[in-house]
Scaffold this active site. Structure first.
Site, PDB file in Angstrom:
ATOM      1  N   LYS A  24       0.834  -1.205   0.000  1.00 30.94           N
ATOM      2  CA  LYS A  24       0.000   0.000   0.000  1.00 30.94           C
ATOM      3  C   LYS A  24       0.872   1.259   0.000  1.00 30.94           C
ATOM      4  CE  LYS A  24      -3.790  -0.097   2.248  1.00 30.94           C
ATOM      5  NZ  LYS A  24      -4.274  -0.748   3.457  1.00 30.94           N
ATOM      6  N   ARG A  94      -3.612   2.828   8.405  1.00 32.38           N
ATOM      7  CA  ARG A  94      -3.918   1.547   7.763  1.00 32.38           C
ATOM      8  C   ARG A  94      -2.686   0.648   7.748  1.00 32.38           C
ATOM      9  NH1 ARG A  94      -8.501   2.334   4.029  1.00 32.38           N
ATOM     10  NH2 ARG A  94      -9.013   4.536   3.877  1.00 32.38           N
ATOM     11  N   GLY A 103      -8.238  -7.208   4.354  1.00 29.42           N
ATOM     12  CA  GLY A 103      -9.134  -7.401   5.492  1.00 29.42           C
ATOM     13  C   GLY A 103      -8.545  -8.151   6.663  1.00 29.42           C
ATOM     14  N   MET A 105      -5.793  -7.361   8.507  1.00 22.14           N
ATOM     15  CA  MET A 105      -5.274  -6.512   9.585  1.00 22.14           C
ATOM     16  C   MET A 105      -6.186  -5.299   9.760  1.00 22.14           C
ATOM     17  SD  MET A 105      -1.182  -6.938   8.948  1.00 22.14           S
ATOM     18  CE  MET A 105      -1.304  -6.774   7.186  1.00 22.14           C
ATOM     19  N   ARG A 338      -3.360  -1.620  -6.224  1.00 22.88           N
ATOM     20  CA  ARG A 338      -2.569  -2.841  -6.062  1.00 22.88           C
ATOM     21  C   ARG A 338      -2.926  -3.777  -7.204  1.00 22.88           C
ATOM     22  NH1 ARG A 338      -5.749  -4.504  -0.536  1.00 22.88           N
ATOM     23  NH2 ARG A 338      -7.811  -4.777  -1.429  1.00 22.88           N
ATOM     24  N   HIS A 454     -15.708  -8.525   1.567  1.00 26.55           N
ATOM     25  CA  HIS A 454     -14.749  -9.469   2.117  1.00 26.55           C
ATOM     26  C   HIS A 454     -15.002 -10.881   1.603  1.00 26.55           C
ATOM     27  CE1 HIS A 454     -13.487 -12.422   5.213  1.00 26.55           C
ATOM     28  NE2 HIS A 454     -12.379 -11.715   5.187  1.00 26.55           N
ATOM     29  N   SER A 770      13.298 -43.035 -10.762  1.00 22.75           N
ATOM     30  CA  SER A 770      12.098 -42.243 -10.472  1.00 22.75           C
ATOM     31  C   SER A 770      12.026 -42.089  -8.963  1.00 22.75           C
ATOM     32  CB  SER A 770      10.848 -42.946 -11.002  1.00 22.75           C
ATOM     33  OG  SER A 770       9.698 -42.179 -10.695  1.00 22.75           O
ATOM     34  N   CYS A 838       7.909 -38.884  -9.052  1.00 24.31           N
ATOM     35  CA  CYS A 838       6.527 -39.332  -9.248  1.00 24.31           C
ATOM     36  C   CYS A 838       5.687 -39.271  -7.976  1.00 24.31           C
ATOM     37  CB  CYS A 838       6.494 -40.744  -9.821  1.00 24.31           C
ATOM     38  SG  CYS A 838       7.215 -41.989  -8.732  1.00 24.31           S
ATOM     39  N   TYR A 858      11.993 -34.953 -15.725  1.00 25.24           N
ATOM     40  CA  TYR A 858      10.540 -34.790 -15.740  1.00 25.24           C
ATOM     41  C   TYR A 858       9.970 -34.826 -14.326  1.00 25.24           C
ATOM     42  CZ  TYR A 858      10.163 -39.857 -14.942  1.00 25.24           C
ATOM     43  OH  TYR A 858      10.254 -41.118 -14.408  1.00 25.24           O
TER      44      TYR A 858
END
Length: 882
Positions: A24, A94, A103, A105, A338, A454, A770, A838, A858
């Protein structure tokens, strides 16, 4: 000695200082630098927050001194003074963390008002009702945030006074009504806290900064950080800003808008505003706001100015923006911007559109989509072909559909979820304290609030359907029910919600899976062009294999043959095989299983034609295929108790004896995997023959199956050497019998620490490794997963004994170190050795990044996480290259 700078004026900061100033504060500083209409202010940094906790939750004199100096500069800039009774400077205080935590804090508005300055504000504005409204808001926020007084006590007074003066909205109250509210609010503060509301504005400021820092560790913030994997050490900044007022009359207002639709990604301003209201009224869901299109009708010049600013900010940040604004007496102010939170579908569309509009690059677009969020695109929706009659309609706040039992309380939602029940959380509006209930629920339905409330923001972030502002439902919390017209829906009854349309239905509505958008396919094609890791799927059935290919899997990394044995029509044959006393007896059931297994493999190879298919031979201990030992013991005892004799008792006793013989105290470390294949080689021979005969059939048809035969639970090189000989012997027999030449590879699943540290020796006999990181995590930590996750792992994570659940996110220091060592040793012995993973970690973005960094070939994951893995693999490659 120079002080460490812990307070920055907006003009001193910029967007690059997000870690220090919070999101912010950094964005307000950046917008100030851009010359946008931002109320002036300053930021107390995140490092000051961390110092606050180091000092036992106390603000140091050094920080207070810097706050005083920044306040003096702000007073000079505005021409007002915080301590002035005639021309008071009023402030908003804030929170603002590095990562957006909407929401979670606390916020305090109108700080600086007291019994004298409120009269000056009334005189200056010419509107005493406005001034008293500001004062009562300060009293309530200060009481709630600083003094920890239940906000319900204040809300109850407001409702009582409105009722006494026979008005529905607070704006309709007389001056006498406002005086009554302010007086009673001050009484609440004195009664509940034991002291009067402080009339010294500077004392209010210091106490409010302290309270906002303290809110970093409130329960809802802790839960949010845990859910979103945000570090507890970052701290929050505090943004202190000159107030502008949206509640000064009908030429004032406040709103929240997204530069694009956060639910769909459509390039169209999406937002809401309230006339004569402060910003908290919009996001709190207390009043149902108005669409931005009405602002265009009411104030076209302001609307045009706002849309121009939206365009400027989106192009500057190269990203969709979420903007808070206030209009004071016809003058527009930007209070925050934001990067906008959005659904997975919107994230994909926005990212692709921004590339096509020339605002960002493909690489930037790929890095901006959270891979885990893509799972939301696979969520279900209501079948559009059905003729359904909704009972109510609210605002479509978060897309997707769900059904569940109605609950009105977040705690109950959590309990029911733990009991395995699906629930829909129904509230008038949600607050940050309801977050655990939203997590537990299938979806959320609120009677008040808008699409930026919210409930809407949190549900969208979690990928859960949400309907807000459904004013047709009238909730009676005392009776645990709600009315829709003449209908009464009680707690425990089932409803369905469609967060895409806003419709509410009675009962369970049939749901169908979604279809994937062209933007989704295009984004993943960009990911495929950049990633190094291949992505396979864990698939045990032809249906799983087909689904995996639909999602872009490049083969099967794990096919678990034991799952084929578990099907009900096969289980009796498997049990016959296990109960066989001799090898000769075992051949009969094995001969029955052979064609069944061959048929399974043929179907899977067809689905994966041209792609590698790793088939793991039987892994679990044999007793898992037999009836439960304790249940059998009870059954035998009952038969004897009733005096029954004959074949039934004899059969059960034989079965029980076999089960007891196979019983192990720790079966996970017992007679399973390759140990089973070595002792009972005919079982593995049957499986290898089924694989090879299936390959021969497909080769005859002109297809190209690519089988990889995987030996599980190898801990010693000799185990794999013997098992490879068995595989090669059986495969050779099939080749001679069929006259078909085919190729295959033999490898092992590395899932034991000993296998990792002796990987060089094992590699001599392996074509591939694997890594089975589920079992490797168990054997490395000494955890039984089921017991650990059920008993102590949540405690470990919550209390930071472990940073993450190691079965969800790969433990790099321990398990990862072993994997890395095995990779090095294996490739020193055999440089071209193919390696993959895997376990479930193959679908976790953080774990995928690790797999990329250590050079695996992979990852393999469930079919529904293939898209996640494709994007995460591309992000890992991009991060490494920057």
């Amino acid at each position: 000695m120079s002080q460490t700078k812990q307070v920055y004026m907006f003009a001193e900061g910029n967007a690059e200082m997000k870690k220090l100033l919070g999101g912010k504060g950094a964005n307000l500083a950046e917008m100030t630098r851009l010359g946008l209409p931002v109320p002036p202010g300053f930021v107390v940094t995140t490092t000051a927050c961390n110092d606050f906790y180091i000092q036992g939750q106390t603000l140091t004199e050094e920080i207070k001194d810097q706050v005083s100096k920044a306040l003096s500069l702000l007073e000079k800039e505005t021409g007002k003074s915080l301590e002035s009774q005639e021309n008071p400077l009023l402030l908003s205080v804030r929170s603002g963390a590095y990562f957006s935590m909407p929401g979670m804090m606390d916020t305090i508005l109108n700080l600086g008002l007291n019994d004298i300055s409120v009269e000056s504000l009334a005189a200056a504005s010419g509107n005493r009702a406005f001034a008293m409204d500001c004062y009562r808001r300060l009293l309530q926020m200060y009481g709630d945030v600083v003094l920890k007084i239940d906000h319900y006590l204040f809300e109850r007074v407001l409702d009582e006074v409105k009722k006494a003066y026979k008005v529905q909205k607070s704006q309709q109250l007389s001056l006498e009504g406002w005086d009554t509210i302010v007086a009673r609010y001050k009484q609440i503060i004195e009664k509940e806290s034991g002291k009067a509301f402080p009339q010294d504005p500077y004392e209010q400021l210091i106490n409010s900064i302290t309270a906002v820092f303290s809110s970093w560790n409130n329960q809802r913030a802790i839960v949010y950080r845990r859910l979103n994997q945000i570090s507890d050490d970052l701290g929050t900044a505090v943004t202190i800003q000159a107030m502008v007022f949206g509640n000064m009359g009908d030429d004032s207002g406040s709103g929240v808008a997204f530069t694009r639709n956060p639910s769909t990604g459509e390039k169209k301003l999406y937002g809401e505003f309230l006339i004569n209201a402060q910003g908290e009224d919009v996001v709190a869901g207390i009043r149902t706001p108005l669409p931005m299109s009405l602002l265009e009708e009411e104030s076209p010049q302001i609307y045009k100015q706002f849309t121009d600013i939206c365009d400027t900010l989106e192009r500057h940040y190269r990203e969709m923006q979420d903007i808070e604004f206030t209009i004071e007496k016809g003058r527009l102010f930007i209070l925050q911007t934001r990067n906008g939170k959005r659904t997975a579908g919107a994230a994909v569309k926005v990212s692709v559109d921004l590339v096509e509009e020339g605002i960002c690059t493909k690489e930037e677009a790929l890095l901006r989509v959270d891979p885990s969020q893509l799972v939301q695109l696979l969520h279900q929706r209501i079948d559009p072909s059905l003729d359904l009659n909704p009972v109510a309609q609210g605002l479509p706040a978060s897309p997707g559909a769900a059904w569940g039992k109605v609950v009105f309380d977040a705690d109950l939602a959590e309990r029911k979820n733990l009991e395995g029940e699906k629930v829909i959380l129904v509230r008038s509006e949600t607050t940050p304290d309801d977050i655990h209930g939203i997590v537990a629920a299938q979806g959320v339905l609120t009677s008040r609030g808008g699409m930026t409330s919210h409930a809407a923001v949190v549900a969208r972030g979690m990928g859960k359907p949400c309907i807000s502002g459904c004013e047709a439902i009238k909730i009676d919390f005392n009776a645990s029910l709600f009315h829709v017209g003449e209908r009464v829906i009680k707690e425990g009854e089932i409803i369905s919600i469609d967060g895409t349309t806003g419709y509410v239905y009675i009962g369970e509505v049939p749901l169908i899976p979604p279809s994937l958008s062209e933007e989704f396919k295009l984004l993943l094609s960009w990911a495929d062009d950049l990633r190094v890791l291949k992505v396979r799927a864990n698939a045990d059935t032809p249906r799983d294999a087909r689904k995996a290919r639909e999602f872009g899997a490049e083969g099967i990394g794990l096919c678990r043959t034991e799952h084929m044995f578990m099907e009900q029509d096969r289980l009796p044959v498997v049990q016959e095989m296990i109960l066989a006393g001799t090898e000769e007896e075992r051949r009969i059931p094995l001969s029955k299983l052979l064609p069944i297994q061959q048929g399974d493999f043929e179907q899977i190879f067809r689905e994966m034609e041209g792609f590698p298919t790793t088939i793991r031979l039987l892994d679990p201990p044999l007793h898992e295929f037999l009836p439960n030992r304790e249940e059998l013991m009870i059954e035998v005892a009952c038969l004897k108790e009733r005096g029954e004799r004959g074949p039934l008792l004899e059969e059960k006793e034989v079965l029980l004896k076999k089960v007891q013989n196979l019983h192990e105290f720790n079966p996970m470390l017992g007679h399973r995997g390759c140990r089973l294949g070595l002792v009972f080689p005919d079982i593995y021979r049957m499986q290898v023959r089924a694989i090879c005969q299936a390959v021969a059939v497909l080769k005859d048809e002109g297809l190209e199956p690519k089988p990889e035969i995987m030996i599980p639970l190898v801990g010693d090189a000799r185990e794999l050497e013997v098992m490879r000989e068995i595989v090669e012997d059986e495969a050779g027999s099939v080749a001679r019998e069929t006259g078909v030449e085919f190729s295959y590879s033999v490898g092992t699943m590395i899932e034991l620490p000993r296998a990792c540290v002796t990987a060089g020796q094992i590699a001599v006999h392996a074509d591939f490794f694997s890594f089975g990181t589920n079992d490797l995590t168990q054997t490395t930590f000494g955890f039984s997963r089921d017991d650990a996750e059920g008993k102590f792992l949540p405690f470990y994570v919550q209390h930071k004994i472990l940073p993450e659940n190691p079965f969800v996110v790969l433990d790099r220091e321990g398990v990862g170190n072993l994997v890395s060592q095995a990779v090095t040793l294996g490739r020193e012995q055999k440089p071209g050795l193919k390696m993959g993973i895997c376990g479930e970690h193959g679908g976790d973005p953080q774990s995928i990044e690790f797999c990329h960094l250590i050079g695996l070939n992979y990852v393999s994951c469930s079919p529904f996480r293939v898209a996640v893995a494709r994007l995460a693999a591309a992000q890992a490659a991009l991060k490494q290259s920057t």
